[in-house]
Design a protein around this motif. Structure first.
Motif, PDB file in Angstrom:
ATOM      1  N   PHE A  60       6.071   3.175 -10.866  1.00  0.00           N
ATOM      2  CA  PHE A  60       6.053   2.101  -9.868  1.00  0.00           C
ATOM      3  C   PHE A  60       7.417   1.418  -9.769  1.00  0.00           C
ATOM      4  O   PHE A  60       7.969   1.257  -8.670  1.00  0.00           O
ATOM      5  CB  PHE A  60       4.966   1.089 -10.229  1.00  0.00           C
ATOM      6  N   PHE A  61       7.983   1.023 -10.900  1.00  0.00           N
ATOM      7  CA  PHE A  61       9.278   0.340 -10.881  1.00  0.00           C
ATOM      8  C   PHE A  61      10.404   1.288 -10.487  1.00  0.00           C
ATOM      9  O   PHE A  61      11.393   0.869  -9.876  1.00  0.00           O
ATOM     10  CB  PHE A  61       9.561  -0.301 -12.236  1.00  0.00           C
ATOM     11  N   HIS A  62      10.261   2.551 -10.799  1.00  0.00           N
ATOM     12  CA  HIS A  62      11.233   3.554 -10.366  1.00  0.00           C
ATOM     13  C   HIS A  62      11.263   3.626  -8.837  1.00  0.00           C
ATOM     14  O   HIS A  62      12.341   3.712  -8.221  1.00  0.00           O
ATOM     15  CB  HIS A  62      10.868   4.911 -10.967  1.00  0.00           C
ATOM     16  N   ALA A 102       0.809  -1.230   0.000  1.00  0.00           N
ATOM     17  CA  ALA A 102       0.000   0.000   0.000  1.00  0.00           C
ATOM     18  C   ALA A 102       0.842   1.281   0.000  1.00  0.00           C
ATOM     19  O   ALA A 102       0.554   2.197  -0.775  1.00  0.00           O
ATOM     20  CB  ALA A 102      -0.973  -0.010   1.178  1.00  0.00           C
ATOM     21  N   PRO A 103       1.896   1.408   0.842  1.00  0.00           N
ATOM     22  CA  PRO A 103       2.687   2.649   0.798  1.00  0.00           C
ATOM     23  C   PRO A 103       3.362   2.886  -0.553  1.00  0.00           C
ATOM     24  O   PRO A 103       3.537   4.037  -0.970  1.00  0.00           O
ATOM     25  CB  PRO A 103       3.738   2.438   1.901  1.00  0.00           C
ATOM     26  N   VAL A 104       3.734   1.795  -1.245  1.00  0.00           N
ATOM     27  CA  VAL A 104       4.343   1.936  -2.566  1.00  0.00           C
ATOM     28  C   VAL A 104       3.318   2.473  -3.562  1.00  0.00           C
ATOM     29  O   VAL A 104       3.617   3.365  -4.370  1.00  0.00           O
ATOM     30  CB  VAL A 104       4.910   0.584  -3.054  1.00  0.00           C
ATOM     31  N   ILE A 105       2.108   1.947  -3.485  1.00  0.00           N
ATOM     32  CA  ILE A 105       1.042   2.428  -4.367  1.00  0.00           C
ATOM     33  C   ILE A 105       0.726   3.890  -4.075  1.00  0.00           C
ATOM     34  O   ILE A 105       0.551   4.712  -4.984  1.00  0.00           O
ATOM     35  CB  ILE A 105      -0.219   1.557  -4.205  1.00  0.00           C
ATOM     36  N   TRP A 152       9.693  -3.164   0.195  1.00  0.00           N
ATOM     37  CA  TRP A 152       8.653  -4.076  -0.292  1.00  0.00           C
ATOM     38  C   TRP A 152       9.251  -5.199  -1.127  1.00  0.00           C
ATOM     39  O   TRP A 152       8.776  -6.335  -1.064  1.00  0.00           O
ATOM     40  CB  TRP A 152       7.607  -3.332  -1.110  1.00  0.00           C
ATOM     41  N   VAL A 153      10.297  -4.921  -1.919  1.00  0.00           N
ATOM     42  CA  VAL A 153      10.940  -5.964  -2.715  1.00  0.00           C
ATOM     43  C   VAL A 153      11.485  -7.057  -1.800  1.00  0.00           C
ATOM     44  O   VAL A 153      11.310  -8.259  -2.064  1.00  0.00           O
ATOM     45  CB  VAL A 153      12.066  -5.373  -3.595  1.00  0.00           C
ATOM     46  N   ILE A 188      13.029   0.597  -7.217  1.00  0.00           N
ATOM     47  CA  ILE A 188      14.483   0.588  -7.363  1.00  0.00           C
ATOM     48  C   ILE A 188      15.148   1.700  -6.562  1.00  0.00           C
ATOM     49  O   ILE A 188      16.184   1.496  -5.920  1.00  0.00           O
ATOM     50  CB  ILE A 188      14.869   0.703  -8.855  1.00  0.00           C
ATOM     51  N   ASP A 189      14.558   2.897  -6.586  1.00  0.00           N
ATOM     52  CA  ASP A 189      15.255   4.079  -6.073  1.00  0.00           C
ATOM     53  C   ASP A 189      14.762   4.608  -4.730  1.00  0.00           C
ATOM     54  O   ASP A 189      15.382   5.514  -4.175  1.00  0.00           O
ATOM     55  CB  ASP A 189      15.157   5.220  -7.106  1.00  0.00           C
ATOM     56  N   TYR A 190      13.669   4.081  -4.217  1.00  0.00           N
ATOM     57  CA  TYR A 190      13.122   4.611  -2.972  1.00  0.00           C
ATOM     58  C   TYR A 190      13.174   3.551  -1.875  1.00  0.00           C
ATOM     59  O   TYR A 190      13.021   2.355  -2.126  1.00  0.00           O
ATOM     60  CB  TYR A 190      11.672   5.074  -3.163  1.00  0.00           C
ATOM     61  N   ARG A 191      13.388   4.039  -0.655  1.00  0.00           N
ATOM     62  CA  ARG A 191      13.517   3.142   0.495  1.00  0.00           C
ATOM     63  C   ARG A 191      12.266   2.288   0.687  1.00  0.00           C
ATOM     64  O   ARG A 191      12.365   1.094   0.971  1.00  0.00           O
ATOM     65  CB  ARG A 191      13.789   3.985   1.745  1.00  0.00           C
ATOM     66  N   VAL A 192      11.091   2.889   0.544  1.00  0.00           N
ATOM     67  CA  VAL A 192       9.850   2.152   0.736  1.00  0.00           C
ATOM     68  C   VAL A 192       9.708   1.057  -0.318  1.00  0.00           C
ATOM     69  O   VAL A 192       9.209  -0.036  -0.033  1.00  0.00           O
ATOM     70  CB  VAL A 192       8.640   3.124   0.711  1.00  0.00           C
TER      71      VAL A 192
END
Length: 353
Positions: free
Chosen positions: A75-77, A56-59, A88-89, A80-84
């Motif tokens: 979304f894919f950016h 949810a936080p990624v969305i 999730w990955v 790859i580039d954000y802590r949140v």
């Protein structure tokens, strides 16, 4: 969007609690726990729920940052580039490993290992760890683990136990187990709170949405502990009181709700600056009228406030008395809720901002 992410957090807490409760009970001999309705499907759904609801936080960030480009590109950016996104990955990776372990009936030790790593991921990528990496990571991980251990076992026994077999043996280990978890929750919770709210600003923070939700969370914990006391100590006969376990769990769900919504509000690092940007909490102006900077937060005792707090204490006493007098369970639950409402209103009327 706040409602969406907060609801996702509540469901994620429940999913974590279910899988961790399953792991804990997997280490307990059959002679020391009630007969349980074991379900591989429920375990797999819980693992899938952790992966899904933690998204949810990624969305939310994707929606916020998307400026007309491809949604999937944004979304894919973020992944790859954000802590949140990184968090999730990792969560997805270990959910897959845990799901495979559950599906192929792996040992409880392997389930505990992967679940423990998921808890550490939650702690490492939490908001508090961005303020203080190791202090926030350790305190949030312990807080989340203690919550999931206590509530996870409670969830299974309250809703999925077939009968009250081995009840006294179960209570003999679960009561001290729950006490240790509650102690861990309180100590780690205080450490986490200190990262966001200075002790001198605790009362002042009640003028803000974050502070209001923090206060409500603390007030709900009181009837939760009352219900836990009933289940662990007042039930001297050692009889199977499944309904009271459900009352305890439902009250804990309210703690989940307040925690989830609180985490979406601006923390009151500076009360006056946060008030300028966020404004007052919704009920403050209704109870106290318009508020202005600087925020004071001094005690100002009123007769109405005292009476409401007395009513709250009486309702808490009635909740416990309801167990002894065998009143309907829904009535004791309502008494617990009235305590929270009356104590909250009483405190608000006894404060001058």
């Amino acid at each position: 969007m706040i409602f969406f992410t907060a609801l996702s957090d509540v469901l994620m807490y429940i999913a974590f609690s279910y899988i961790i409760g399953s792991v804990v009970l997997g280490f307990v001999p059959k002679t020391h726990k009630p007969a349980m309705q074991e379900s591989k499907i429920m375990r797999l759904l819980s693992v899938a729920g952790i992966a899904l609801f933690s998204l949810a936080p990624v969305i939310e960030l994707t929606v916020f940052l998307n400026n007309g480009e491809s949604w999937f590109s944004t979304f894919f950016h973020i992944l790859i580039d954000y802590r949140v996104g990184n968090g999730w990955v990792l969560t997805l990776l270990f959910c897959v490993l845990l799901g495979l372990t559950v599906h192929y009936d792996g040992s409880v030790h392997m389930r505990a290992y992967y679940t423990g790593i998921l808890v550490l991921i939650v702690g490492f990528f939490s908001h508090v760890s961005t303020l203080n990496l190791w202090g926030g990571f350790i305190s949030h991980s312990l807080h989340f683990l203690a919550m999931s251990l206590w509530i996870g076992v409670l969830l299974h026994v309250a809703w999925f136990a077939r009968d009250g077999s081995n009840w006294r043996r179960f209570i003999s280990w679960f009561t001290p187990f729950a006490l240790v978890c509650v102690a861990m929750l309180i100590i780690s919770g205080i450490f986490i709170m200190l990262f966001f709210v200075e002790p001198a600003d605790y009362v002042k923070s009640w003028v803000l949405p974050y502070g209001q939700l923090l206060l409500l969370k603390h007030l709900v914990i009181i009837p939760v502990l009352a219900a836990a006391w009933i289940n662990g100590f007042l039930n001297r006969k050692g009889s199977y009181e499944r309904a009271w376990l459900k009352v305890e769990f439902l009250l804990i769900l309210l703690v989940f709700v307040f925690t989830a919504f609180m985490s979406k509000q601006a923390p009151p690092h500076d009360i006056n600056n946060t008030f300028r940007s966020e404004g007052p909490a919704p009920l403050i102006e209704l109870l106290k009228g318009p508020q202005f900077i600087p925020i004071d937060g001094a005690w100002s005792v009123s007769m109405n406030g005292i009476l409401l707090m007395v009513i709250g204490i009486m309702c808490l006493a009635m909740m416990v008395l309801g167990y002894k007098k065998q009143l309907p369970l829904w009535l004791s639950f309502i008494f617990g809720l009235i305590f929270v409402g009356a104590a909250y209103a009483g405190l608000m009327l006894n404060i001058a901002f």
